[in-house]
Design a protein around this motif. Structure first.
Motif, short mmCIF file in Angstrom:
data_model
loop_
_atom_site.label_atom_id
_atom_site.label_comp_id
_atom_site.label_asym_id
_atom_site.label_seq_id
_atom_site.Cartn_x
_atom_site.Cartn_y
_atom_site.Cartn_z
N ASP A 335 0.92 -1.39 -0.02
CA ASP A 335 0.15 -0.11 -0.18
C ASP A 335 0.74 1.38 0.15
O ASP A 335 0.52 2.25 -0.68
N PRO A 336 1.88 1.33 0.79
CA PRO A 336 2.59 2.76 0.49
C PRO A 336 3.34 2.78 -0.65
O PRO A 336 3.40 3.87 -1.03
N LYS A 337 3.69 1.86 -1.44
CA LYS A 337 4.50 1.86 -2.65
C LYS A 337 3.26 2.62 -3.54
O LYS A 337 3.85 3.22 -4.57
N GLN A 338 2.04 2.09 -3.47
CA GLN A 338 1.11 2.44 -4.48
C GLN A 338 0.78 3.77 -4.44
O GLN A 338 0.02 4.49 -5.29
N ALA A 339 0.85 4.46 -3.15
CA ALA A 339 0.83 5.78 -3.03
C ALA A 339 1.73 7.00 -3.72
O ALA A 339 1.54 8.12 -3.52
#
Length: 381
Positions: A335-339
């Motif tokens: 999730d943090p990478k997709q942001a």
């Protein structure tokens, strides 16, 4: 209890890692791959963080080190080829990280897994029919077979996801960019920097690899109506139109791309799904949660494969419980990478001339940009 069987669709990065670990846990594993052979080319990718422990346990770390690109910097140049800024990637790395061509990574992982699993190339699934005890799989070429579970590790345009969850249109999100890469041939270049030139909303670069330089193109554009990721003629037309009038080496590299037999071109997209599994079918890597061009796709695929195999081994007879625990754990990494796409796009393809100037100034004056750039180098979708 009888030996459990698993079918994995995709022999890229996540598929062979999952095959290796499932076989180690006592599964009978088959991997089906649409391509006729393991992929031999591709843009450089990174192995770092949680993936380092996995590849160490697999015994392939020395081979990955030997295949590393050794690239040390990202240099920005103007239309005349004069350097205007540089990011020191080597100085920004934290702990050991290995950058290597994606094809080399896939080949090394395949070699590690091939003795433990059945690999079937030049074939693909056409239908899945599951019940409470297994999945009946129909193939394009091979006879139908039944497996206890199926995992799709088949990338952004996943066949498994389409068969089990529905069409791409509701699950894949265009991020306002297109990317293309093509090998330039020859041996390794003399430089160890990626060299990039920008025009507003466009980036063209030459990336050194051990097998020779690679041309890289990135540009901003809304979703193309009727875009087909398999239509090479459409890709050539879109690329030529986007980079018409761009300076530096763009005309030469466009001509090389036009003549290339293996141009990679695709939308920069993300996969966003409320759940990565349905019954006895689950998704892994880009098929489940593509972080797209700027993320840690290979690292996340390796780490996710290890987690999924571990959870399946821990719950014999209850794949749904294993899928739930795998997804819960792995989403914390994904999730943090997709942001981070907007930040990465501003670094690599600023939309305006003022944005390019600001990026270059920041690269010269702000050392922390190096730490960001080492996480945001271009990656294939």
């Amino acid at each position: 209890m009888s030996e459990r069987s698993a079918l994995i669709s995709g022999a890229g990065v996540g598929g062979p890692v999952l095959a290796y670990w499932l076989a180690r846990h006592g599964f009978r594993v088959t991997v089906v791959e649409r391509a006729g052979a393991p992929r031999s080319s591709g843009n450089p990718v990174d192995v770092r963080g949680p993936a380092m422990d996995v590849v160490t346990r697999m015994g392939v770390l020395p081979r990955l080190r030997r295949a590393a690109t050794g690239n040390t910097g990202l240099a920005f140049v103007d239309a005349a080829g004069r350097r205007v800024a540089r990011v020191d990637l080597a100085a920004a790395r934290r702990g050991e990280e290995i950058e290597l061509p994606r094809g080399d990574l896939a080949a090394i992982l395949y070699e590690a897994a091939r003795e433990h699993a059945e690999f079937v190339f030049d074939d693909s699934m056409t239908a899945l029919a599951q019940d409470g005890h297994g999945v009946e799989v129909t193939f394009e070429r091979a006879a139908p077979r039944r497996f206890d579970l199926v995992v799709g590790a088949d990338g952004l345009h996943s066949v498994t996801r389409r068969l089990a969850f529905g069409q791409e249109s509701g699950l894949v999100r265009h991020m306002g960019l297109y990317v293309a890469t093509t090998p330039l041939g020859g041996g390794p270049g003399a430089g160890r920097d990626v060299v990039m030139h920008n025009a507003p909303g466009r980036a063209v670069a030459v990336c050194p690899t051990p097998a020779g330089d690679l041309a890289f193109f990135l540009y901003r554009a809304p979703a193309e109506p009727g875009f087909d990721h398999r239509d090479a003629g459409q890709h050539q037309r879109m690329l030529a139109a986007a980079f018409a009038g761009v300076g530096w080496r763009a005309p030469e590299l466009l001509e090389r791309a036009r003549a290339a037999g293996d141009l990679y071109f695709d939308s920069v997209s993300q996969v966003r799904m409320p759940r990565w599994w349905a019954g006895r079918v689950a998704l892994l890597g880009d098929a489940a949660s593509c972080v797209s061009l700027f993320g840690d796709g290979s690292t996340l695929a390796v780490a996710g494969a290890y987690t999924l195999a571990r959870e399946l081994a821990a719950t014999p007879g209850d794949p749904q419980a294993a899928f739930r625990r795998y997804e819960s754990a792995h989403r914390r990494l994904v999730d943090p990478k997709q942001a981070g796409v907007a930040t990465a796009a501003a670094l690599l393809a600023p939309a305006t001339r003022a944005g390019i100037a600001a990026r270059n100034l920041a690269a010269r004056a702000w050392p922390l940009v190096s730490a960001a750039a080492t996480r945001l180098r271009p990656r294939p979708a």
